[in-house]
Design a protein around this motif. Structure first.
Motif, PDB file in Angstrom:
ATOM      1  N   GLY A  23       0.808  -1.207   0.000  1.00  0.00           N
ATOM      2  CA  GLY A  23       0.000   0.000   0.000  1.00  0.00           C
ATOM      3  C   GLY A  23       0.841   1.256   0.000  1.00  0.00           C
ATOM      4  N   ILE A  24       1.978   1.217   0.695  1.00  0.00           N
ATOM      5  CA  ILE A  24       2.841   2.400   0.773  1.00  0.00           C
ATOM      6  C   ILE A  24       3.398   2.745  -0.604  1.00  0.00           C
ATOM      7  CG2 ILE A  24       5.006   3.301   1.702  1.00  0.00           C
ATOM      8  CD1 ILE A  24       4.474   1.697   4.230  1.00  0.00           C
ATOM      9  N   LEU A  25       3.907   1.722  -1.325  1.00  0.00           N
ATOM     10  CA  LEU A  25       4.456   1.973  -2.658  1.00  0.00           C
ATOM     11  C   LEU A  25       3.367   2.425  -3.624  1.00  0.00           C
ATOM     12  CD1 LEU A  25       7.018  -0.934  -3.219  1.00  0.00           C
ATOM     13  CD2 LEU A  25       7.494   1.496  -2.837  1.00  0.00           C
ATOM     14  N   ALA A  26       2.212   1.752  -3.582  1.00  0.00           N
ATOM     15  CA  ALA A  26       1.135   2.095  -4.515  1.00  0.00           C
ATOM     16  C   ALA A  26       0.679   3.541  -4.321  1.00  0.00           C
ATOM     17  CB  ALA A  26      -0.040   1.138  -4.327  1.00  0.00           C
ATOM     18  N   VAL A  27       0.459   3.934  -3.078  1.00  0.00           N
ATOM     19  CA  VAL A  27       0.003   5.304  -2.805  1.00  0.00           C
ATOM     20  C   VAL A  27       1.084   6.310  -3.187  1.00  0.00           C
ATOM     21  CG1 VAL A  27      -0.634   6.909  -0.973  1.00  0.00           C
ATOM     22  CG2 VAL A  27      -1.620   4.623  -1.003  1.00  0.00           C
ATOM     23  N   THR A  28       2.344   5.986  -2.926  1.00  0.00           N
ATOM     24  CA  THR A  28       3.436   6.892  -3.277  1.00  0.00           C
ATOM     25  C   THR A  28       3.503   7.115  -4.782  1.00  0.00           C
ATOM     26  OG1 THR A  28       4.742   6.205  -1.358  1.00  0.00           O
ATOM     27  CG2 THR A  28       5.925   7.250  -3.166  1.00  0.00           C
ATOM     28  N   PHE A  29       3.468   6.019  -5.554  1.00  0.00           N
ATOM     29  CA  PHE A  29       3.557   6.150  -7.013  1.00  0.00           C
ATOM     30  C   PHE A  29       2.321   6.847  -7.592  1.00  0.00           C
ATOM     31  CE2 PHE A  29       6.460   2.244  -6.829  1.00  0.00           C
ATOM     32  CZ  PHE A  29       7.603   3.021  -6.924  1.00  0.00           C
ATOM     33  N   LEU A  30       1.147   6.556  -7.055  1.00  0.00           N
ATOM     34  CA  LEU A  30      -0.064   7.224  -7.536  1.00  0.00           C
ATOM     35  C   LEU A  30      -0.011   8.718  -7.240  1.00  0.00           C
ATOM     36  CD1 LEU A  30      -2.782   4.632  -6.489  1.00  0.00           C
ATOM     37  CD2 LEU A  30      -2.306   5.386  -8.828  1.00  0.00           C
TER      38      LEU A  30
END
Length: 517
Positions: A384-391
Motif C-alpha cells: 500500500g505504501i508503494l502504490a500510494v506513493t507512485f499514484l
C-alpha cells in the motif's frame, strides 16, 4: 518575426503599463473560477467515494462472493477494518451492484457531458460565458441533491440523473475558455488559466476526504446533500460578482480595463470573416490537441473514478483511510498545475522559448513521467505504501501538462469571429446553424476538444469494470498499464504535430499568419 503572444501595443511600439495583480478584477475572476471548479469536481467525484458505502457486498447475490481481492492480505495499517463493510447509520439503504454496474454508473456522468461541449462553447461566445458556467454548476448541484432519491428508484434512474448532471457540467469548461478569451492578457494566460483550472484538482483533494468523513459520520445520502448545497451557494455568489467582459464589470478600475482590452487587442475583437469548415477540420495542430487531450484524460478519468475502488478492494483501506489516500495525489496535481502556469509565463516573458516549445515541453513531461509512475503502481503489488506513493507522484507530475496541451487551443485560435458554422463531429451529425453569430473561437474549440476528450470518461470506467471484475492484481495492473500506454502515445503525437502559433483559419480577414515558432 513577430511572436504570437506579442500584445497589440507591442506591435504598435506602445508601452503597456501592467496594473497590480493583487485584488484585481481578473485575478478575482480566476479565484471565483478556482472555487467554481473545486465545486464542479466535488459534484463529479462524490459518487466515486460514496459508491464504497452504497454497495452491499454481503448481499444474497452470488456474484459478490469474494468481492475483495484475496491476493493482498490486510496490512497492520488496515487490519482493523479490512474486509469490513463501511459503517452506515441505521436505515441507510445499500444496493447489490456488481463491478460492471458500478463502472456503468461512474461513467454515466460522461454520457451527458458529451452532448453540451460544442453547444456550450458556441452559446458562451454569443451570450456570455458567465451565464453558462454559473447555470451549469447550479443545475448540476440541484440534480446532485436528488441523487439519493434516484438511487432508491433504481439503477436506470440513477444512470439517467448522473447523465443529466454531466449534461449540466458540460458547458462549464467551454464557458471558462470563452471568458478568458475576453479577460486574459496574452502574457498572463498561463497563470490565470492554470489558477482557475487548478480548482479541479483542489476540488478532488477536498472532496475525497470530506465525502469519506460525511459517509462515515452521517451516511452516504448526506454527501449529495452537502455537495449540492455547496454548489448552489457558489452559484449565487458567482452571479453577483462576475461579468462576461471587462467593459461590463462594475468594479474594475479604468487602468485595468484599458490594460486588458488593449493587451488583447484584435484577438478579442469581432470581425466579418467567415470561417471555412474544411481548413478547421483539416488542421493538424487542432487534431494534435484533440488526440492528446483524449489520451491525457484517459489516465485522469480512470484514476478519478477508480481510485476509491482500488483502495478498497485491493489495498483494503477503510472508508476514511480510503478517501484521504485517494485525495492525496490531487494536492500535488493542484500545486504543480499552478506552478507550471507561472513557469510557462516566465519562459515566454523572458523570450527564452517559443510558445510551441513551451507547450510541447510541458505536455511531454506532464504525460510521460506520470505514465512511468503508473507502470510502477502496477508492479507495486500488495504494498500500500508503494502504490500510494507512485499514484501520488503520478498525478502530481501530471499537473505539469496544465501549461501545455490544456491551454494550447487559446494559442492557435484566440479571436472572435462571425461565421456560418457547420458542426459535423462526434454525436453532432451535420447540424447547420443558419445564422451568423458573434462567438469566440477559443470557447467553441474547447467545446469540440472536450467533446472528444470526454470519450475516455465514458469508456475508461466501463473498461476498468471489465478488467477488474475478478478483483485481481493482474486486472488492476492492466488498468494502470493501459493508462500509461495511452499517455505515452499522446505525448509522442503532440510532440510531432502540435503548434503554438495562431492558425491561418483563426486570423482576421486578409491577415497573414506571420508568427513562427
Amino acid at each position: 518575426m513577430i511572436d504570437s503572444l506579442k500584445t497589440n501595443q507591442e506591435r504598435g511600439g506602445l508601452c503597456v503599463t501592467v496594473p497590480p495583480q493583487c485584488c484585481s478584477a481578473r485575478y478575482n475572476l480566476a479565484f471565483m473560477m478556482f472555487l467554481g471548479f473545486a465545486v464542479v469536481y466535488g459534484l463529479r467525484v462524490n459518487l466515486s467515494v460514496a459508491m464504497v458505502a452504497m454497495v452491499n457486498t454481503t448481499g444474497m447475490q452470488p456474484v459478490f462472493n469474494g468481492s475483495e481481492s484475496k491476493e493482498c492480505p490486510a496490512s497492520s495499517i488496515t487490519s482493523n477494518s479490512s474486509n469490513s463493510i463501511p459503517d452506515q447509520p441505521d436505515g441507510v439503504p445499500r444496493y447489490p451492484w456488481n463491478p460492471q454496474t458500478q463502472g456503468m454508473l461512474l461513467g454515466a456522468f460522461f454520457f451527458g457531458y458529451l452532448f453540451t461541449q460544442v453547444p456550450g462553447g458556441y452559446l458562451s461566445g454569443r451570450c456570455g460565458g458567465s451565464k453558462f458556467l454559473g447555470g451549469g454548476v447550479l443545475g448540476t448541484a440541484i440534480l446532485t441533491i436528488l441523487t439519493p432519491l434516484a438511487a432508491e428508484l433504481g439503477v436506470k434512474w440513477l444512470f439517467a440523473l448522473r447523465a443529466l448532471e454531466g449534461f449540466g457540467e458540460g458547458v462549464t469548461f467551454p464557458a471558462m475558455m470563452a471568458m478568458w478569451a475576453c479577460w486574459a492578457p496574452p502574457l498572463e494566460r498561463a497563470r490565470l488559466m492554470t489558477v482557475s483550472g487548478a480548482g479541479g484538482n483542489f476540488g478532488a483533494f477536498i472532496a475525497f476526504p470530506l465525502t469519506g468523513f460525511i459517509c462515515h459520520s452521517l451516511g452516504w445520502p448526506a454527501v449529495f446533500y452537502c455537495c449540492g448545497g455547496a454548489g448552489c451557494l457558489w452559484a449565487v455568489l458567482w452571479f453577483i460578482m462576475v461579468s462576461d467582459e471587462p467593459h461590463t464589470h462594475p468594479r474594475i478600475s479604468d487602468r485595468e480595463r484599458e490594460y486588458i482590452i488593449n493587451s488583447i487587442g484584435s484577438e478579442g475583437g469581432s470581425h466579418g470573416w467567415s470561417v471555412p469548415v474544411f481548413p478547421l477540420v483539416c488542421s493538424g495542430p487542432l487534431w494534435a490537441i484533440i488526440i492528446t487531450q483524449m489520451c491525457a484524460n484517459w489516465s485522469y478519468y480512470t484514476l478519478l473514478t477508480s481510485l476509491p475502488t482500488y483502495m478498497d478492494t485491493i489495498l483494503h483501506f477503510d472508508l476514511r483511510q480510503n478517501s484521504f489516500l485517494s485525495a492525496l495525489p490531487y494536492l500535488g496535481g493542484w500545486l504543480f498545475s499552478v506552478l507550471s502556469g507561472v513557469c510557462a509565463d516566465k519562459l515566454l516573458e523572458k523570450e527564452m522559448l517559443s510558445v510551441t516549445s513551451v507547450r510541447k515541453i510541458f505536455t511531454f513531461a506532464g504525460l510521460v513521467i506520470p505514465a512511468g509512475l503508473l507502470v510502477a503502481v502496477g508492479f507495486s503489488g500488495c504494498s500500500g505504501i508503494l502504490a500510494v506513493t507512485f499514484l501520488t507522484l503520478s498525478i502530481t507530475f501530471g499537473g505539469i501538462s496544465a501549461a501545455g496541451v490544456f491551454m494550447n487551443q487559446i494559442d492557435i485560435a484566440p479571436q472572435y469571429g462571425h461565421y456560418d458554422l457547420l458542426i459535423s463531429g462526434f454525436l453532432f451529425i451535420c447540424v447547420e446553424i443558419c445564422y451568423t453569430y458573434k462567438m469566440q473561437y477559443a470557447g467553441f474549440l474547447l467545446g469540440i476538444i472536450n467533446t472528444f476528450g470526454t470519450i475516455p470518461g465514458v469508456l475508461a470506467p466501463v473498461i476498468m469494470g471489465i478488467l477488474t471484475k475478478d478483483h485481481t492484481l493482474m486486472g488492476w495492473g492492466n488498468v494502470f498499464y493501459l493508462s500509461a500506454g495511452v499517455s505515452v502515445f499522446g505525448a509522442l503525437y503532440y510532440t510531432l504535430f502540435s503548434s503554438g502559433k495562431i492558425q491561418a483559419w483563426a486570423l482576421k480577414e486578409k491577415e497573414e499568419a506571420v508568427s513562427t515558432q
